[in-house]
Structure formats: C-alpha cells, structure tokens
Design a protein around this motif. Structure first.
Motif, PDB file in Angstrom:
ATOM      1  N   GLU A  66      54.434  92.950  66.867  1.00  0.00           N
ATOM      2  CA  GLU A  66      53.982  91.901  65.937  1.00  0.00           C
ATOM      3  C   GLU A  66      53.952  92.483  64.529  1.00  0.00           C
ATOM      4  O   GLU A  66      53.009  93.174  64.143  1.00  0.00           O
ATOM      5  CB  GLU A  66      52.560  91.468  66.311  1.00  0.00           C
ATOM      6  N   THR A  67      54.974  92.228  63.784  1.00  0.00           N
ATOM      7  CA  THR A  67      55.010  92.767  62.422  1.00  0.00           C
ATOM      8  C   THR A  67      55.421  91.676  61.444  1.00  0.00           C
ATOM      9  O   THR A  67      55.881  90.618  61.832  1.00  0.00           O
ATOM     10  CB  THR A  67      56.044  93.897  62.287  1.00  0.00           C
ATOM     11  N   ILE A  68      55.240  92.002  60.190  1.00  0.00           N
ATOM     12  CA  ILE A  68      55.828  91.180  59.142  1.00  0.00           C
ATOM     13  C   ILE A  68      56.744  92.076  58.328  1.00  0.00           C
ATOM     14  O   ILE A  68      56.557  93.298  58.272  1.00  0.00           O
ATOM     15  CB  ILE A  68      54.779  90.531  58.219  1.00  0.00           C
ATOM     16  N   LEU A  69      57.718  91.459  57.719  1.00  0.00           N
ATOM     17  CA  LEU A  69      58.668  92.179  56.874  1.00  0.00           C
ATOM     18  C   LEU A  69      58.394  91.689  55.455  1.00  0.00           C
ATOM     19  O   LEU A  69      58.681  90.544  55.109  1.00  0.00           O
ATOM     20  CB  LEU A  69      60.086  91.804  57.308  1.00  0.00           C
ATOM     21  N   VAL A  70      57.846  92.569  54.658  1.00  0.00           N
ATOM     22  CA  VAL A  70      57.288  92.087  53.395  1.00  0.00           C
ATOM     23  C   VAL A  70      57.401  93.170  52.338  1.00  0.00           C
ATOM     24  O   VAL A  70      57.413  94.370  52.662  1.00  0.00           O
ATOM     25  CB  VAL A  70      55.817  91.654  53.639  1.00  0.00           C
TER      26      VAL A  70
ATOM     27  N   ILE B 137      50.950  92.797  61.063  1.00  0.00           N
ATOM     28  CA  ILE B 137      50.474  91.597  60.378  1.00  0.00           C
ATOM     29  C   ILE B 137      49.116  91.898  59.752  1.00  0.00           C
ATOM     30  O   ILE B 137      48.234  92.455  60.392  1.00  0.00           O
ATOM     31  CB  ILE B 137      50.349  90.446  61.382  1.00  0.00           C
ATOM     32  N   PHE B 138      49.014  91.531  58.482  1.00  0.00           N
ATOM     33  CA  PHE B 138      47.776  91.865  57.761  1.00  0.00           C
ATOM     34  C   PHE B 138      46.564  91.273  58.459  1.00  0.00           C
ATOM     35  O   PHE B 138      46.553  90.095  58.830  1.00  0.00           O
ATOM     36  CB  PHE B 138      47.823  91.333  56.328  1.00  0.00           C
TER      37      PHE B 138
ATOM     38  N   LEU C  42      51.639  84.209  55.544  1.00  0.00           N
ATOM     39  CA  LEU C  42      52.100  85.360  56.336  1.00  0.00           C
ATOM     40  C   LEU C  42      53.190  84.959  57.318  1.00  0.00           C
ATOM     41  O   LEU C  42      54.113  85.737  57.601  1.00  0.00           O
ATOM     42  CB  LEU C  42      50.922  85.978  57.106  1.00  0.00           C
TER      43      LEU C  42
ATOM     44  N   PHE D 127      56.824  85.600  56.862  1.00  0.00           N
ATOM     45  CA  PHE D 127      57.360  86.970  56.871  1.00  0.00           C
ATOM     46  C   PHE D 127      57.504  87.540  58.270  1.00  0.00           C
ATOM     47  O   PHE D 127      57.772  88.713  58.435  1.00  0.00           O
ATOM     48  CB  PHE D 127      56.474  87.889  56.015  1.00  0.00           C
ATOM     49  N   ARG D 128      57.255  86.707  59.264  1.00  0.00           N
ATOM     50  CA  ARG D 128      57.283  87.225  60.637  1.00  0.00           C
ATOM     51  C   ARG D 128      58.689  87.238  61.190  1.00  0.00           C
ATOM     52  O   ARG D 128      59.563  86.553  60.719  1.00  0.00           O
ATOM     53  CB  ARG D 128      56.367  86.376  61.516  1.00  0.00           C
TER      54      ARG D 128
END
Ligand SMILES: Cc1ncc(C[n+]2csc(CCOP(=O)(O)OP(=O)(O)O)c2C)c(N)n1
Ligand SMILES: Cc1ncc(C[n+]2csc(CCOP(=O)(O)OP(=O)(O)O)c2C)c(N)n1
Ligand code: SF4
Ligand code: SF4
Ligand SMILES: [Mg+2]
Ligand SMILES: [Mg+2]
Lengths: 581, 305, 581, 305
Positions: free
Chosen positions: A200-204, A379-380, B301, B304-305
């Motif tokens: 579970e990540t975000i690309l930011v 994810i924040f 958010l 951006f997933r």
C-alpha cells in the motif's frame, strides 16, 4: 538490495516525464518501490534532459549514478546515453543514423553496451501516430526487455488516455508493436526480482507532500510568486483549491507574499508561503518583523544552487547559513529540513505547531531533489500530529486578559497569544521595540527585559525540538555520517548496502536543523569513531555548525555542489575508501 | 449626496456612541506629533467614522506603516500591527483575507505608498482587497526629516534635494483611478468633519477604498500649509451634478492639485471584492480563521495510489 | 585623564543640538578634544532627547556615563537630569516651578547636586528674544561656570548668525546676560585643565567622514533611500554635489539603490550606497548577484537595534551575523567595521580598493553612535591610500583579451577585469552559473571549477586583508579585550585610565571583521591570560566567530544591547571587577 | 513618418553594415527558444536596429531580466548583464548614469515588468533615465511554465489559475502613458521590420524609451497567437494625421487590446533626460567612469576646522 535503473533521455520538452511516469505507474501496480528524478535545463524546450526511475522489491530512497537501460528518445538523448549507463547496459533508440555519431559504436562496444535500434518513428507513423508516440513504441520495447507483462503497462496507458479514445487506440498499437519487438534479433533481457505482493503505497513528489501536510494541518491560505523549484506547490494548491476551499493567491512579488502570509497568520488562520533563495532574500525583512511582533510565520525555501540565478533547475543544500543568518536584528528561529515525501507531510504539520506554540519563525528548507522527485512511500498517516496552536481560547481567560499579557516577560519567552477581537484586551503588534503590551519604548531599562525575553525563547525552542534520529547501528559503527535534508535518502540505501558488505554504517539525521540539538551530536561523536559529513554544498554549512557546537571535527567531509544529488554508488565508494584506506 | 459634513448629525452620532468612540481614543500617553500636524485630525476622523459606522474596537483591525503617520499607533484602542515601511497594503490584505469580518484599516504616508511600496499599491488596487486605505499625504518623508517623496511638488527644496525636486509630482488619486480603483476619495486633514464623512463611505465600500488625505506637515512642508489648502479646496459634495460612477469625470476632477483641489468621493463603483470573486471562496460562510482544523486528505491521497 | 561632561537635555526639537554644537565649536577654538552624542526618540518633536559633550585636554574617544553639568532646557530635560548627573554635579535650568516636581529637590540634595535657576525665558523676552533664545542664556551661564572666556563663545555665536544681524544682537544679549549670572548666589565652578595649544583638528561626524572618504577615494555616484541612521550620508552627499559633481540619487527603494549601484560599478565608475538593517535585507538579492557576476560592490550598513523597526535612533552592533549570512548561495565577501571618523575616512577608501581589486562585495558596517557622533580628530590625511582598481588598462593587453579571460579559472580566484567597451573582447555577466566567458552552463564538470574559483577567492581575500591592531600593551596584559567597530573608542580611553590605576589593559581591534584573520586572535589569546569580549549585541556575534575560529573561549563577555553605547565608566568598572574579583 | 518598415532601405542598411550586424549575431551556440517563439524575431530586430543606427557592439550595453526573454542573452555579441528577475530597469539606469556614452538596452518580460518590478517601471519612467526598454510581452510567465501575469487576459486558464484569471489585464503602453513616459511605442514580434523601425526611433530618443513588443508564445499562450494578432494589428504609420506629441491621443489609441491593436510610436516627446536635468552634472563633459580619481577634499575639510 537489487535495484534497477532506467533513464529516459532526450531534449527537454519531448515527453520524457510523461513516459517515465507511465512506466512508474505500471511498476507501481506490480508492487515495486521506486524513486525517480528529473534533470532538465532552465529552458522551456530543447537542451538535454532526462527522467530516471530506480526500482526494487524493497523500499529504495536514492538514485543510482549509472543506469541499466537508457531509452533515448532522440539524438540528444542518444549522445548522452553512454555516459549514463553501467557497463553492460542497454540502449533503446530510434536513430537510423546512429552509426554516424562519431565514436558512438566504438565506445558502446568498449563499455559492452547493447544498442537496440527500433524504427519507432516509422511504426508510430504507420499506425497513424505522431512524433510523441514514438515514445510508446520504445516504452513497449523497454517493458518487454524488463520481462514484465504487457497488460500491466497497457492498463496504465488505458487509464491515462481513457478520455481520448482515438489517441488511445494508436498509443496501444504503438505500445504493442514495441512490446512485440519483431525483427529485433538478440533481444536482451533484464532479470528482475518480482514483488511478492503489492504494498500500500502512494507515488508522490515532495512538493505535493508539502501541500498535503499543510492542508491536513489546517492551513487555509497559501501565497506565492512562481519560482523554481517551488512553483509546483503553487500549482498543486491552486489545482486543489476547489476541493480544499483554501485561499490561494499568486501575488505580485515575494515581499507581498511574505506580508500577506504574516497578516493572515496574525489574524489567526494558518497560512504559509514558499519560494527559493532569491525570493527568500526579499522576504527577510518580513521575517524580521514576524520575529519582533512574535507572530508565527511558516515559509518554505526550496533550495537550488546560487548565488543569484545560479542553476535554477538543479539541487543543493546551500541556503542553510543564509536562512539562519539573514533578516536583520537578533532573534531565535527554527529551521527544518525535509528529506522525503513522508517527512514533507509530517514536518509541515510540525512546522505550524512549532510556529504557533512558540510564536516564532519557522523556515522549512527543502531541495529541488526533494521537491520534484516522485517516489513510493507508505500512504500518509493522518491525525497522528494533533494541531497545537498555543492560543488562549478559554472564555473566562479571554475576558480577563490584559494587553500586557501579550508580550509579558516570563521565563519561557513565550507569552500568551490570543486572536485579535477574541478578548476585550487588544494589543499592539509593534515593529518598534515595545513594552509588554506592545507600546513603544526606547528606555534602556525597558528594552533589555523584552529583548531578553525574546532571546530566551531560543532555549524553549531547543527543548521543544525533537531529538535527531540515528539510522543504522546505534553506535560503534565502522563509519558514521551526520547530515540533514536529502542526505537521509542516500544514507538509508548506503547503510543497507554496506551492511550486506559487512560494513556497519550509521547516520545521525537532523530533521530539526536549527537550533542544533548539540548533545545528540556530541554523543554520536563519542560513540562512533569515524564520523563524516555528507552535505550538498561547498562550505559544509551544517557540518560547521555541528563542529562549532560540539567542538569535534569530522574525519572527512563529502561535499557536493554541482547541482546533482548524492548518488548511491558514490557514497558507497566513499564508505569503502574510508573503510579500507 | 450622502455626505453629512455640514450637518450636526455627525456630532450627535458620536455622542450617541460615546463608549465606542472612547474605546478608540483611550490612552493616557500623550501624542507626540508636532503641534499643528495634520495627523491629529486624521486620527480623530478615523475614530469618528468607525464610531458612526458602529464598528467597535473589537471588529476593527489597524495596520500601520512606518512614518509619522504610523507613530502614535500604540496610543489608541484597538488591535494593530505597526509593520514595515512601505508594506502596509499586503499586510492588511493578508489580514482581511484571513478574517473578512474585521474592518481592516491601513494607514501609510506618501513616501511609503508611492516609493517603497508602489508595487503593492498597484496590485492592491487591481485585486480589490476589501481594505480601507488612508493615505497621509504630507508630500514628504517626514519621519526621516523631510526628504522629497514622489508627491513632493516640483521645485521644492528638500533635505537631500537642495536644488529642488525636478520630476513632476505624481497625483495620488489620479494614479489610483488610472488603475481603475473601485473607490477613490480625497479629503483634507484640516477638516475633520469632511474626513469623517468620506471615511464613513470608505468603510461602507465593498472592495479597496483609496482615501487620500492631504495632510499638513508644518515642520517639513511649509509650502502647502493649512492656509494654502483652505484657499484652494473645492468640495464635490457642493456640486449636485457629480456622478460618482463616471471614472472619466473622476479622472478629470482629480487632476488639478494647484488651483482648485477637489475633495470628496471622486469615484465609487463596487464590483464585488476579491474574496467574493475567488471561486473557491465564493460560497463559504466562514472565515479562514474559523476553518483551522485538521483537513481530511484521503481523497487527495487517493489520486496518488 | 581629566574629562568634563556636559549634557543639554530637553524635549526633542527644542534646539539641543544647535546649542551643543555651538558649545563644541567654542571649546574647539580653545583647543579641547571632544566627543559627543545625541540621544533622541524616533519622533520629530517631543519626547526626551539630549546632547552630550565630553571634552578634555587630551584626545578622548568615549563618553561618560554621568555628566558634570546638565543644561536643562525645559521640564522634560529637568526631570531627566538627576539620573544623568554625577553626584556633586550641577543643573542649570529655568523652571520656575521646579520645586513642584515631586522629590526633585530632595533627590538633588541627596546626590549633592547644585541646582542653578536662571530666569532665562524672562531674560530672553526682555531682550526681545523668543523661546529658543533661552538656550543662549543658559549657555552663557554654563560657559561662565566652566570658567571660560566670554569672547570665545561670543565669537562662535557671531560666526553662526553673522547673516542674521538682528537675531545676532538679541542672541548676544542673552548670552551676555547668562554669562553675567547676576542675582545668582553661590555660582558653582567647574575647574578645567586648559589646553597648551590649539591642535589642528576637525570636528566631524562619522557619516560625514564616510562621505569624505568615498569622495576622496574617487566615488562618483551615490544612491540611497532615506533610513536612520544612514540618512545624513545622503544629505551630505546631496549638499556637496555641486562641489563634487557626484551623481547623487535618492531612489524609490533599497532594491533600486542596490541595483543602480551595481549597474554603475559594473560600467566602471565607483559607486556606493548606504542603508540600515531593514533596507539591507532588501538589498541582499542584489548582493548575491554581485557575487555571482564578480562585480565590485560597496554598501554601508548603518546599524541600529532590530529586529524590524526596533530602535531606529539608537545604536548597536547587531547586524554582523546578518551581513555574513544573508544573500542566498555561497560566496566570499568582506565585512569592514568603522569606529571613528578617521577610520571612516580611511576604510571607505580601502573598501573600494578591496571591492575592485578582489571583485567582491564589501559590506561596511557602522553604528548609529559612529554615524552621528561629532568628535575632534586630526585633519584627515589625503593621498595616503592610492586608488587600486585591478583593471586591465594596458592597450595591448586589452586588444588581446579573450572573453573567457573575464572569469578564467585560476589559483587566486580573481580573474582579469576590464570595463565594457574598452576591449574588443566582450563578456557576459551572467547570473546563471556560467563558463569562463560568462556563457551559461549546467554541466557538472563545468560548474564545479567555476564554483571552486569563486570560493577560492576567500583565501585571496584573507591574505589581502590587513592584520588587526593591538592597542595598549603588546602582550601579557592584566586584562585583554577583543572587539570591532565602536568598541575601539571606549577601549582607547579605558586603556589609558586603567594604566593610570596601574592596570595594564590591551585590546585587539578588527577593522576587517570578516573573513577573520584568525592567527592574530590565536596569538592574542596565547599571549594574554584574561581575554574578554566587548560587543554591542546580545549574542556576542563577533565573539562567537573568534571563539569558533580560534577554539578559545573568552573569560567573560560584556555585551550590551539596550541601544546605548559602552560608556567609559562601565567598562572601567568591568575591568576593575575582573582585576580584583 | 520616418518609419521605413515597408521599404527596402532596411535590408540595404543591414547589408551596408554587415560587419556590425554579424558582431551582434555571432554565436556558434544554438538558440533554444521554442520553435515559433516571438523572441527570435525580437532579438533580430534589436540587432538590426543597432546596426542601422550604426551602434557597434562596443558602444552597446545589454541588461537582461530573468525570463524566457533573457535566455539566450549569452548567445550574441556584446557586453551584457543577465541580472535578477524584475530588476533590470534600475540596473540599466545605474549603468547608463555611470557611462552615458553607451546605448543601454534593457530587456524584460511582462511578469518581471508588471509584477516583480513594477515599482521600478513607475520610477524609471518618472526619472526618464536614458535607457531603451524592450518589453517582451507574451502575456504570461513563460520561463516558470505559464502562470498568469498582470497582462494575461481575463478568463485565461493558466498554470496556478485553473479557474481563469479574474482581474482585468493591465495595458502596458497605457500604463506608461499614464505616468507621462516620454517615449512609448508598440510593435509585434511577428514583424521584424516594424520592430526594427520602432527600435531605431527608440534608440534615437533622448530619455527613457518604452517599447512594448507583443510577443507570441506558442507554448503557453495559445490564445493570442500569431494569427490572432495579424488579424487585429493596425499600424499607426499608415495613419498620416497622427500627432506623436499628443499624449491624450496616445492614451486613446493605446487602449484597445482586443479589436484594433495599434502599433507604432504612440508618443514621443523628449524633455531632456535625467542626466541633463541633474544640476551637478549638467555641464559635465565626462562620464562618471572617466572621472574615477582621487578627489581633493581640502575645501570640504575646511568647513570642519
Ligand atoms: C526598508 C525601510 N527603508 C527606509 C526606512 C526609513 N523610513 C522610515 S519612515 C520613512 C519615510 C516616511 O515618509 P512617509 O511614508 O511619507 O511618512 P511620513 O513620515 O511623511 O508620515 C522612511 C524612509 C524604513 N523604516 N524601512
Ligand atoms: C526573485 C525571483 N522570483 C521569481 C523568480 C522565478 N522566475 C523566473 S522567470 C519568471 C517569470 C517570467 O515571466 P516574464 O517576466 O513574463 O518572462 P517570460 O519568461 O515570459 O519571457 C519568474 C517568476 C526569480 N528568478 N527570481
Ligand atoms: S514632521 Fe510633519 S508629519 Fe511628522 S509629526 Fe511633525 S508635522 Fe506631523
Ligand atoms: S515558453 Fe514561450 S516565451 Fe518561452 S521560449 Fe517557449 S514560446 Fe518562447
Ligand atoms: Mg509623508
Ligand atoms: Mg512573459
């Protein structure tokens, strides 16, 4: 740690970023951790640019110096690709006349580089596509070389162009043709490790994370004047304004920006602003005012190399001395250094809390490589850092305030603060030297105590700041580093890689750069033998602060000021050199 | 003509709201402007106008520039910032954007406004931030002992201009009008009633209200003295025909600074202030101050997933 | 060292300065050495102000904390006079109702103060004079108390008012009436030493000396925006412009001022500008530009206490860290500190020479107490500091220059400089990072050498700077001090006074404050046991630089930040306390 | 009508002074403006105008702002400063005050001129420093990737203005005229000949010459494109009646930016530039550069004895 690096290279404005980001999104679906960077000149079009993506099955934080594959989108890209590659690397390109580039083939051979030519332009044209779609062909081919399933990248393209069905059709044809790789003999292969699951990540990118941190932390106004590499904060804040309801204003200059921020903060909202070094210069008089009237102030300085215009699209850590020393008169301030998107998200929230509770100026330093780098992060987590404002809000208390409570002389240097109009007690936020209620004074016996009070705040700040963090072995490391900002990213990877080699490395990282928590550094020096500095400027600015604060000397300083970040391998080499001199 | 400057309503109004007025005036410290200084009158008029508009101390917010005009800003009731030289307008704009329920009154001298801070003036006008701006135009840099400003008249010998100023002076109201300010008025420091009436209208204006007060400075500006002005002032209010919404007329009457100096509201044509025109704020009922709270970013958010 | 101090006290704008200066001119004719200071609020009229004159038969450099006589021109002056006086001192005043000031008489008695009342107002009126002429009466009386001959002061008045014969007549009557001191019983007397001869001196304030130094040193343009305490430079430059032919421009703001100065310097004239801290903040971006294009730049920062508006009419040494740290990016610079008129005259000439020959930014720091203090100094010696520009002027050489000579990478960091148009070789003064000829580059391998070159200049600068000076005994002093700027003035008097007491004091003074000539400080620490710091700010900014540079610690730091200068007696007490703890 | 924009003199003139022209053009580095960018044409016109006015490289001095307009400033012959964003005017003013024998040409974008540096614009106009100013008005902040400037048209959606700009744009020439600039002209980046002719006149003007070039930026400004302009441009030179010394007319013709956009020298009325009006410099023959030498201060010192 197995990592793969791919660089998309060509002239600025030729679709490098879009291509790179589509690849990243596809890799993300496969579960890879990624980091990236974009190098480009301060020009709108033309000039050499590139987009690099590093990925791995475990989290990675830095970039490799040399890549495994270059996707050269044009001749400029091709000409720059050899230097960018590891020996044994691969070039994917569409330059019919590459054999006429003097020495290219010979050099490629010497470096054991495989050059894969694909007539991408022709393929694109044959499929009804234009110039930019050649990138789809080469992307397809690259994906094939990586041995990754077609559907994943195709799905990304579909998502991206779902509103443009005509374009999409052509794009997919190009992609497929590239992936098919017909007529290419000896197709090389890059063997990848495959993620066990999709985390579970975000690309930011960092600047977006700065925005998200501020938004989550209750910021309600953003003021800016465009300036690289801060401009993407403005773009994002403006683009999301309908969703957030935040007042976003592109103002006429940086002085205005700073003054508007201060005015808004003074009334009691949370406002912030961002700029780069030259713009910050213009804000310094306002910073001095904020300090004098003890109104919280949060400003983000996105560093790029100076002096003057310098290298506007490159990175550095060169403004630390400047933000500590600038703005006339004496007053305490806090400097925070951002390193990765997570830190951007969290430290922005701390920035507001510290600014408000301590009624002080907080300067958040970030770096082009932090601002504009997209990377995968967890994810924040929201609501982990409660909003702290340090305001008087109790009705009774408000009723009974006196004007001189506002700047009352006390031990901590932090007096009561309440919002204008919330109490019958009004006060004067006076840029002239003043008494406890803000009325002007020039009497020596009144000046000294209030000056003392403001300066005493430095101690309160120091106590309030979190300690720096040690990464890697707690103590007795073979080699140790101290740093701040983006230094953390490369150190995390170096610590892991060195460990695999049997070298224990540790790293003392300061999120809160100023004032210096000196005891932690002292202890670090005491508990580690070979302490080095890793910093992105010429003078080793933070290093000097640490040396002066601790009375210790770094064994070696690895300083870099060519506009580039610290690459993974070069720091590893530095470690090796120290370890076996 | 909603000017009450020649009636007694004015004083009666103040008497009716003595408490409000006294909240502003209250101070036991002596004001230290030179005797005869126009600033005394201006300050009085500002408090009277606020009183008559029934804006109590807690709903007013004062932003002061650095100059004689800003001196004494700590000797009256009210929340204030006494900021930096030349920077009062963006400071006030920031304040009002954060808390538009406050009446924000910004005060600065001609030096601050037309030299150090003229960039801010231009863009504050363009953005129409809802601020009442009181320009103390004494035609010189008084606090730094009498240098020429951009509004000092040609030929005047000043500190640091011993041969006399040789550029033509700018015309404050005309400049504001050339940028299509939505409210432009002029008054005189020697006429508290007129200033009060003008400021009342400024306080009611929805947008940026530019109020030039031609201010006497007996210490450094001997030429345009009280007498000099009294001989030349013409009140627009006495002219029944005048159309406050005609900018060309406003530009015309604003021009003369030598023979017939026109006083009054030259132009008043609100278009909806900056906040009302800001798409993301148009429908909001709250102030930015009230909105400070953790904002859920889950949706953002998700992209951006 | 016998010194006498007189203070003229009253409300701001009531003729204190004129009265004080007339007295000084008269004392000068008698051959006294003098120093003075003017304390006043940031108001045009009203508020307590005073003008103090200290004088002696030998040169004096500081002011006394307490005075021998106060000439109180009004009630405000009278009420402030007791605190200003030494016990046993004298007050001359005209306050009929002074006995109604609560506690005044009692306190005066307790302090053994003689109060002399003279009906000056009445005398002035009786002679046809106005309010301001009461000062003539009290001045006459004061002169009588000093036991000095009437003709000397009368001659001064005559000189002053020679163009206003009517006024003069009344003034002289008032003066004479005061001097006659009729009806005053028990006229006290201050016994003075009398100068043997009248030395060749000038009575001049620091800011005037700055102008004279610049004018003598070939400056041809001056740009400024008014700001205390720099404004008198603008006034003087403007007032003398017809004589000097210098282009003097009061511009619209400090950014403009800095840019105009830089543009003018770049073309090859000598230009300078002055401001105070807040104005300097606004100039910092231009400072950074000057550094990047290596165009000489000279700016005078007249210090007053901050932050923000602070204490605009008072003194401090608080902007040192700021001028060293401000302006984004890394680059070397020179900081010079002025102390007395002679140093103002000479160091301004050095400032231009250093800026030009080293192609660097020179920041000249001065202090309100240096700027506005009139003192007697030897007549400035001209033509002792030749103009050095470091320009290529040889015809042949100019013909043969190449563009890349301009920023050619060399050991010293100082490349050739020639004026635009004097050679066929043109060059680009580029705020972007650049190659040797000024063309833009972003290539790492080109960025590093030119960055190195600019930074190497720091070493060349350090070598070019003169050593600091030791005052007092060369070494092995009982007590030692280090300092810069106005600190020198009080130290000179303290050294002399301590010597009379048998205490040997010495003082290491830095005219060239940054970069630090560190060896001299090390040696000073090595050769002296008790080294203290005397500095006019809270942090001991220069002290920290010295400590960090030398690795030594000051025994004690005497810091002052109440807007006042260091007074002679307080420093002497500090010496006593250290000497016999 | 001394415009030669529709004659062949222009090209012949250049051919006659090929050497001068080539000195300016000379560079082996490729220009990197986007293809179709109006800056190519402007640069060419500047060099042509200098050539035709017979001003060789050594007598010209170029000051560039930061923006696309200033990019490529290191790819031509001539001494230059490429300074800071928004600050080119005071830099150029300082340069020309020091050495008034040089022709100082200052170049900046609309962002630099009407936002960051508008204070300088106002006061450079007022002071009439003898500088030729070439405004590259592409109606946006191009180098920072297309944000709105004060000259961006209402309603345009820009980077950081996703809802479209909602303040009315400023009119560059009209603003300059409102401040009584002594030379105001407008031309179009798509017409090198016209620009050349205009710039020649600017180079001959004694005082501050304000030249607005309406510049196409195909990358960030799709609205006011080459075609858009070509349809709307009216040349003043074709109007025989026009009186260049009538500021009211100039103000009138400058106003329309939508339908009939007037190109040409709108106003030209020299009054004697700043240096000529400066009392202490009036009679001097030398430049400040030439005068650097020890100056005897004995007389000044005498006043302190
Ligand atoms: C940045 C900066 N520059 C200069 C000053 C010095 N300064 C203080 S007040 C003033 C001018 C005052 O003129 P004006 O604005 O007309 O106000 P007035 O005193 O005439 O009311 C100046 C230049 C300053 N405080 N800050
Ligand atoms: C002090 C400062 N603020 C911001 C910037 C960033 N910046 C560079 S160019 C530019 C705007 C360019 O717009 P314009 O002046 O119209 O020139 P154009 O690129 O359109 O030719 C900005 C904001 C900067 N370099 N310096
Ligand atoms: S100097 Fe002028 S403006 Fe200032 S207080 Fe005195 S009269 Fe008023
Ligand atoms: S972005 Fe616009 S102004 Fe800049 S180079 Fe491209 S077309 Fe020209
Ligand atoms: Mg004024
Ligand atoms: Mg532009």
């Amino acid at each position: 740690m197995n990592r793969t690096s791919i660089k998309i290279a060509g002239s600025s404005g030729s679709g490098l970023v879009i291509t790179g980001q589509m690849m990243m999104h596809a890799l993300k679906q496969k579960g890879y951790y990624m980091n990236s960077d974009r190098e480009y000149p301060s020009l709108i079009k033309g000039g050499y640019a590139n987009y690099q993506v590093d990925f791995s099955v475990v989290p990675i934080h830095s970039l490799s110096e040399k890549v495994d594959l270059v996707l050269a989108v044009d001749r400029i890209g091709l000409m720059n690709s050899l230097d960018a590659l590891k020996s044994g690397g691969i070039i994917v390109h569409d330059d019919d006349r590459h054999d006429r580039i003097p020495g290219l083939d010979a050099k490629a051979k010497a470096k054991n580089i495989t050059m894969i030519h694909i007539p991408a332009r022709k393929i694109a044209h044959d499929n009804g596509g234009n110039e930019l779609m050649t990138n789809m062909v080469t992307l397809g081919l690259t994906w094939r070389i990586l041995g990754l399933p077609y559907e994943v990248i195709a799905a990304e393209i579909e998502k991206k162009f779902k509103n443009k069905p005509k374009l999409l059709e052509i794009d997919l044809k190009c992609l497929a043709a590239g992936y098919a790789a017909e007529e290419i003999e000896h197709l090389p292969e890059i063997k990848l490790e495959h993620p066990q699951s999709v985390p579970e990540t975000i690309l930011v990118e960092g600047n977006t994370a700065v925005c998200l941190g501020a938004i989550h932390g209750g910021a309600r106004a953003y003021f800016a004047y465009p300036m690289s590499p801060s401009s993407s904060i403005l773009s994002y804040m403006a683009a999301t304004a309908h969703q957030t309801g935040i007042t976003v204003k592109q103002a006429e200059d940086e002085i205005t920006v700073a003054q508007m921020t201060l005015g808004a903060m003074h009334m009691g909202t949370r406002a912030f602003c961002a700029t780069s070094g030259g713009g910050y210069d213009l804000m310094t008089e306002t910073v001095s005012l904020a300090a004098m009237i003890e109104t919280p102030f949060v400003v983000v300085n996105c560093q790029r190399p100076g002096p003057a215009t310098g290298l506007p699209t490159w990175t550095c850590q060169g403004d630390l001395d400047m933000v500590i020393g600038s703005a006339h008169g004496e007053f305490p301030r806090i400097v925070i250094g951002l390193s990765d998107p997570t830190s951007c998200f969290e430290l922005m929230q701390h920035a507001f809390n510290l600014a408000e509770t301590l009624q002080t100026v907080v300067i958040v330093l970030t770096e082009k490589v932090v601002c504009e780098t997209k990377r995968t992060v967890p994810i924040f987590e929201q609501n982990t850092i409660p909003i702290k404002r340090g305001l008087v809000t109790d009705k009774d208390e408000l009723e009974n305030l006196e004007p001189k409570d506002r700047f009352r002389i006390n031990e901590s240097g932090v007096s009561k603060r309440w919002l204008p109009g919330t109490s019958p007690a009004y006060y004067f936020a006076n840029s002239d030297e003043h008494r406890e209620d803000g009325t002007l004074t020039e009497a020596a016996e009144e000046v000294v105590p209030i000056y003392d009070k403001r300066m005493r705040k430095a101690q309160t700040i120091l106590q309030a700041l979190p300690e720096p963090q040690i990464f890697g072995t707690e103590k007795d490391a073979d080699i140790s580093f101290v740093g701040w900002g983006s230094t953390k990213n490369v150190m995390l990877d170096v610590i892991a890689a060195a460990k695999e080699k049997g070298i224990s490395v540790n790293y003392l990282h300061y999120d809160f750069v100023w004032p210096l928590k000196v005891e932690a550094a002292k202890q670090f020096f005491a508990e580690n033998e070979k302490v080095c500095l890793l910093e992105g400027n010429y003078l080793g600015q933070f290093g000097t602060i640490v040396e002066n604060g601790t009375g210790e000397k770094f064994l070696k300083k690895f300083l870099k000021y060519d506009g580039r970040q610290f690459f993974f391998e070069e720091v590893l080499r530095f470690v090796d050199a120290i370890n076996s001199p | 003509m909603n000017c009450n400057c020649h009636s007694l309503d004015h004083i009666n109004g103040i008497l009716d709201h003595q408490d409000v007025y006294l909240d502003f005036e209250e101070s036991d410290e002596k004001l230290t402007w030179c005797s005869g200084c126009g600033n005394y009158g201006i300050q009085k008029a500002v408090f009277r106008a606020l009183t008559l508009e029934n804006i109590p101390v807690k709903d007013a917010f004062f932003c002061y520039d650095i100059g004689c005009s800003g001196n004494e800003s700590d000797k009256h009731g009210g929340n204030t910032i006494h900021g930096l030289h030349g920077r009062v307008l963006p400071l006030a704009a920031g304040a009002v954007l954060a808390d538009h329920r406050k009446k924000v009154i910004a005060t600065a001298g001609d030096g601050a406004t037309f030299s150090e801070g003229i960039n801010h003036l231009v863009h504050t006008i363009r953005n129409d931030y809802p601020v009442v701006f009181v320009l103390h135009n004494n035609e010189n840099y008084a606090l730094t002992t009498g240098q020429a400003s951009s509004l000092t008249r040609e030929g005047q010998k000043m500190n640091a201009s011993p041969d006399g100023v040789f550029a033509a002076p700018m015309n404050a109201c005309h400049f504001a009008l050339s940028l299509n300010a939505t409210f432009v008025a002029r008054s005189f420091s020697g006429d508290v009633k007129h200033m009060t009436a003008i400021l009342q209208q400024a306080l009611r204006h929805n947008g940026f209200a530019f109020v030039e007060i031609m201010q006497v400075c007996p210490t450094y500006n001997k030429t345009t003295s009280q007498e000099w002005f009294l001989e030349r002032i013409k009140y627009l209010e006495e002219q029944t025909e005048y159309d406050k919404m005609n900018i060309d007329e406003a530009r015309k009457v604003s021009q003369d600074l030598e023979e017939n100096i026109t006083m009054g509201v030259l132009y008043d044509n609100p278009v909806g202030n900056f906040i009302e025109r800001l798409p993301q704020r148009r429908d909001k009922q709250t102030t930015l101050v009230e909105e400070v709270a953790p904002h859920d970013v889950t949706k953002l958010l998700a992209t951006f997933r």
